[in-house]
Structure formats: C-alpha cells, structure tokens
Scaffold this motif. Structure first.
Motif, mmCIF file in Angstrom:
data_model
loop_
_atom_site.group_PDB
_atom_site.id
_atom_site.type_symbol
_atom_site.label_atom_id
_atom_site.label_comp_id
_atom_site.label_asym_id
_atom_site.label_seq_id
_atom_site.Cartn_x
_atom_site.Cartn_y
_atom_site.Cartn_z
ATOM 1 N N MET A 82 55.453 44.498 56.949
ATOM 2 C CA MET A 82 55.765 43.776 55.725
ATOM 3 C C MET A 82 55.365 44.634 54.531
ATOM 4 S SD MET A 82 57.083 40.978 54.587
ATOM 5 C CE MET A 82 57.551 41.115 52.853
ATOM 6 N N THR A 83 56.314 44.954 53.662
ATOM 7 C CA THR A 83 56.058 45.836 52.528
ATOM 8 C C THR A 83 56.464 45.172 51.216
ATOM 9 O OG1 THR A 83 58.239 46.899 52.619
ATOM 10 C CG2 THR A 83 56.471 47.891 53.944
ATOM 11 N N HIS A 84 55.869 45.653 50.132
ATOM 12 C CA HIS A 84 56.238 45.228 48.782
ATOM 13 C C HIS A 84 57.429 46.040 48.284
ATOM 14 C CE1 HIS A 84 56.020 45.329 44.351
ATOM 15 N NE2 HIS A 84 55.413 44.159 44.407
ATOM 16 N N GLY A 85 57.348 47.354 48.415
ATOM 17 C CA GLY A 85 58.463 48.228 48.089
ATOM 18 C C GLY A 85 58.360 48.939 46.761
ATOM 19 N N GLU A 86 57.654 48.354 45.788
ATOM 20 C CA GLU A 86 57.474 49.000 44.487
ATOM 21 C C GLU A 86 56.041 48.784 44.011
ATOM 22 O OE1 GLU A 86 61.931 48.910 42.524
ATOM 23 O OE2 GLU A 86 60.503 47.370 41.918
ATOM 24 N N LEU A 87 55.111 49.174 44.852
ATOM 25 C CA LEU A 87 53.702 48.890 44.582
ATOM 26 C C LEU A 87 53.074 50.046 43.817
ATOM 27 C CD1 LEU A 87 51.921 46.505 45.104
ATOM 28 C CD2 LEU A 87 51.170 47.542 47.222
ATOM 29 N N TYR A 88 53.013 49.879 42.504
ATOM 30 C CA TYR A 88 52.379 50.876 41.629
ATOM 31 C C TYR A 88 51.733 50.143 40.469
ATOM 32 C CZ TYR A 88 56.448 50.719 38.426
ATOM 33 O OH TYR A 88 57.419 50.334 37.536
ATOM 34 N N PRO A 89 50.972 50.837 39.604
ATOM 35 C CA PRO A 89 50.132 50.122 38.639
ATOM 36 C C PRO A 89 50.850 49.173 37.684
ATOM 37 C CG PRO A 89 49.298 52.333 38.915
ATOM 38 C CD PRO A 89 50.589 52.274 39.679
ATOM 39 N N ALA A 90 52.156 49.331 37.463
ATOM 40 C CA ALA A 90 52.869 48.381 36.616
ATOM 41 C C ALA A 90 53.041 47.028 37.302
ATOM 42 C CB ALA A 90 54.241 48.934 36.229
ATOM 43 N N HIS A 91 52.935 47.010 38.619
ATOM 44 C CA HIS A 91 53.117 45.771 39.376
ATOM 45 C C HIS A 91 51.817 45.244 39.967
ATOM 46 C CE1 HIS A 91 57.637 46.829 40.013
ATOM 47 N NE2 HIS A 91 57.412 46.252 38.853
ATOM 48 N N THR A 92 50.691 45.860 39.584
ATOM 49 C CA THR A 92 49.387 45.363 40.027
ATOM 50 C C THR A 92 48.547 45.011 38.801
ATOM 51 O OG1 THR A 92 48.548 47.645 40.160
ATOM 52 C CG2 THR A 92 49.349 46.640 42.203
ATOM 53 N N LEU A 93 47.763 43.949 38.942
ATOM 54 C CA LEU A 93 46.831 43.541 37.905
ATOM 55 C C LEU A 93 45.424 43.856 38.375
ATOM 56 C CD1 LEU A 93 48.400 40.047 37.099
ATOM 57 C CD2 LEU A 93 48.741 42.190 35.855
ATOM 58 N N MET A 94 44.558 44.236 37.445
ATOM 59 C CA MET A 94 43.225 44.688 37.815
ATOM 60 C C MET A 94 42.150 43.915 37.075
ATOM 61 S SD MET A 94 43.695 48.796 37.834
ATOM 62 C CE MET A 94 43.888 48.752 36.064
ATOM 63 N N GLY A 95 41.002 43.754 37.757
ATOM 64 C CA GLY A 95 39.827 43.181 37.133
ATOM 65 C C GLY A 95 39.021 44.254 36.424
ATOM 66 N N GLU A 96 37.890 43.855 35.887
ATOM 67 C CA GLU A 96 37.078 44.778 35.091
ATOM 68 C C GLU A 96 36.554 45.964 35.893
ATOM 69 O OE1 GLU A 96 36.646 44.808 31.845
ATOM 70 O OE2 GLU A 96 37.991 43.087 31.718
ATOM 71 N N SER A 97 36.306 45.759 37.175
ATOM 72 C CA SER A 97 35.756 46.854 37.982
ATOM 73 C C SER A 97 36.832 47.730 38.621
ATOM 74 C CB SER A 97 34.854 46.278 39.076
ATOM 75 O OG SER A 97 35.595 45.453 39.959
ATOM 76 N N GLY A 98 38.103 47.434 38.319
ATOM 77 C CA GLY A 98 39.187 48.250 38.843
ATOM 78 C C GLY A 98 39.813 47.723 40.112
ATOM 79 N N GLU A 99 39.301 46.623 40.674
ATOM 80 C CA GLU A 99 39.893 46.063 41.886
ATOM 81 C C GLU A 99 41.193 45.338 41.546
ATOM 82 O OE1 GLU A 99 37.877 42.525 40.151
ATOM 83 O OE2 GLU A 99 37.498 44.680 40.245
ATOM 84 N N ILE A 100 42.100 45.284 42.489
ATOM 85 C CA ILE A 100 43.393 44.633 42.272
ATOM 86 C C ILE A 100 43.219 43.125 42.409
ATOM 87 C CG2 ILE A 100 45.742 44.365 43.148
ATOM 88 C CD1 ILE A 100 45.565 47.305 44.065
ATOM 89 N N THR A 101 43.609 42.395 41.369
ATOM 90 C CA THR A 101 43.472 40.940 41.366
ATOM 91 C C THR A 101 44.797 40.221 41.560
ATOM 92 O OG1 THR A 101 43.692 40.878 38.951
ATOM 93 C CG2 THR A 101 41.459 41.045 39.857
ATOM 94 N N GLY A 102 45.908 40.898 41.301
ATOM 95 C CA GLY A 102 47.215 40.262 41.431
ATOM 96 C C GLY A 102 48.302 41.286 41.670
ATOM 97 N N VAL A 103 49.389 40.844 42.297
ATOM 98 C CA VAL A 103 50.534 41.711 42.584
ATOM 99 C C VAL A 103 51.803 40.998 42.125
ATOM 100 C CG1 VAL A 103 51.808 43.010 44.319
ATOM 101 C CG2 VAL A 103 49.346 42.677 44.589
ATOM 102 N N LEU A 104 52.599 41.690 41.318
ATOM 103 C CA LEU A 104 53.796 41.121 40.706
ATOM 104 C C LEU A 104 55.069 41.695 41.317
ATOM 105 C CD1 LEU A 104 52.661 41.572 36.980
ATOM 106 C CD2 LEU A 104 52.219 39.606 38.476
#
Length: 299
Positions: free
Chosen positions: A193-215
């Motif tokens: 199962m893949t997202h297909g376009e997983l790069y920083p424009a489609h990921t949201l980050m918290g203050e420590s740099g961890e990924i909090t959401g995927v768009l």
C-alpha cells in the motif's frame, strides 16, 4: 496580489454547503495539477482546507481516494483528512495539526524545514513502515487498486512507449528508461500500500520535526514501494536517505539491495508521468512543458 474573483468563488461554494468563511482569511493555493486549494477560517475560527477539482476525471477518482482514507486511517499514527464536505464541485475538511514542510509560491518552492532533517527522515521511515504494512485483505475489501510487481513494470513500459510515440524524446533518456525496465535486480519483488507522492508538501510536521499528518491521497494504491522513497532520495542527501531506510527497517519494513538505485531511476523517469498527464489533460501548456523535459536540447 490575491485574486478577489477566486476568493469570491470559494466563499460562494462554501456557502452552498453551509460553511460560512471569513473573507479576509481565504488563502488560495493554485499550484496543484488536479485541485485548486483554498485555506480559510470559518465563523468559529476553525481552519478549513477546501479542494476544488480542476477536471471531470479528478471528480471520477474521489470514490477511490475516499476508500483509501478510510483504509489507512486505522493504521497510521499520523492523521489523514476526514472529509466533511464531499461534492463534485468541492471537498472540505478541517485542517490537520502541524505545518507543511514545503509549499509552492508562484511556481517557486518555499521550504519550511531543513530537507536534511534527521527527525523528519526517521519519522518518514516509521510512517512508511506503517503504511506498507496495511494488510492485503483489508486493501482488497476496501476495493483499493492493486498493481502487482509484473504489472507495475508492464505499465511503466507501456507509458514509456506511449510517450515516445507522442513526443520527441532525447535518445539517452529513452535508453536509460528501457535499461532500467530491463534490469530485474533494480525492481522490488512485492507490492505494498503506497501513497505515491509522499514528500514534504504532502506531510505536516510538529515542532520536533515528526510527521503529524499526510495529505493528498489521490495517487494511492498498492504498487512499487520505491515510489514512496523516491522523493526522499532526491531531496535529501544519501546519509539522510539512509536514516529513513534504517528507521523503516527498524519498524518492520523490508527493503531490497538496490532500493537507492531504483529510486534514482524512478526520479529520472518523472517526465514520463508528466507527459502522460499532459496527454490526458489535453492542455497545450502542459504538453509544451512536458516536451521541454523530454527533449531538453530540442534535438
């Protein structure tokens, strides 16, 4: 300067669906190929993401994206959108926590993070391990598209030949793609199962740099796992990419020896996908841009 006509159109669409927006809060993001996006606050101050499809074929794919969102929601520690408005002319959901790592302003990338961040690299590896472990039985039950390894290569080969027929393609590029397609060792022996376009424009980050959401799950399906590593390989250094792979393996993910080389070739084959999109859209601007990528020297 903000396009007042575009803002008015977004507000009108939202009102049709019972959502009152604060006019001075509307921010138009016009860089996506499939959707025009607006960010805006409602009367209560809640931030919303509004996606307006650009073409009929995008609308036709909404059922598939909705199925993917429901499927992955229970398997990821990061959040995914929960659509509250879903109509052919408008998708709407409350903004997820975190900030995007990358945005595009007037065609230029605007970084909001260090692309070589180790926190992000490791968080991405853990996220990919979660996503790639989504059970096949659940994927099948959800009706999500499945592309097995042989089919992945067959589609790529067909796309390369279609593009070669429709455009002038630099000879060295064409040879490179065909060599890649013929080299068994470069290709994975499993689909996940893949997202297909997983790069920083489609990921949201918290203050420590961890990924909090995927768009933006428009291109998600069971496919080559390399497509989810490709952008990290291209945008971060080799040492940072290795951190992503190490975190992925530590979280249970399995890789093959030539993953990095495969990602390199996937990135180099990017013009094929864009050319296919140009043909599908019928847009002369996209066709001209694709032609320039396929034959940079104009030979």
């Amino acid at each position: 300067m903000m396009d007042s006509t575009a803002v008015d159109a977004v507000i009108e669409r939202a009102v049709w669906h019972g959502l009152a927006l604060q006019q001075d809060s509307v921010e138009i993001i016009d860089s996506g190929l499939d959707f025009r996006v607006a960010m805006a606050d409602d009367a209560a101050g809640d931030r919303w993401v509004l996606r307006i499809p650009r073409r009929a074929d995008v609308v036709a794919g909404l059922d598939a994206e909705a199925a993917v969102l429901e499927l992955v929601r229970g398997h990821l520690t990061a959040e995914v959108p929960r659509w509250e408005i879903r109509e052919p002319e408008l998708l709407g959901y409350r903004a997820l926590p975190g900030r995007p790592g990358l945005s595009v302003l007037e065609g230029e990338p605007q970084w909001h993070m260090d692309p070589e961040s180790l926190s992000y690299a490791r968080s991405l590896g853990r996220l990919l391990a979660e996503l790639h472990a989504v059970p096949r039985a659940e994927v099948e039950a959800a009706g999500v598209e499945i592309c097995e390894p042989d089919e992945v290569r067959r589609r790529w080969r067909q796309d390369v030949e279609t593009v070669a027929e429709e455009f002038t393609v630099d000879g060295s590029l064409l040879r490179r793609w065909r060599t890649w397609l013929d080299e068994d060792a470069l290709w994975p022996q499993r689909s996940v199962m893949t997202h297909g376009e997983l790069y920083p424009a489609h990921t949201l980050m918290g203050e420590s740099g961890e990924i909090t959401g995927v768009l933006d799950w428009t291109t998600a399906r069971v496919d080559d796992p390399g497509r989810d590593f490709m952008h990290q390989f291209a945008l971060a250094g080799q040492d940072v990419f290795a951190e992503t792979v190490a975190a992925y393996e530590a979280a249970g993910g399995a890789v093959w020896p030539r993953l990095a080389e495969h990602c390199h070739e996937l990135w180099a084959a990017g013009p094929v996908g864009y050319a296919k999109f140009a043909l599908q859209s019928g847009d002369d601007h996209h066709r001209s841009a694709a032609a320039a990528l396929l034959d940079p020297d104009g030979d």
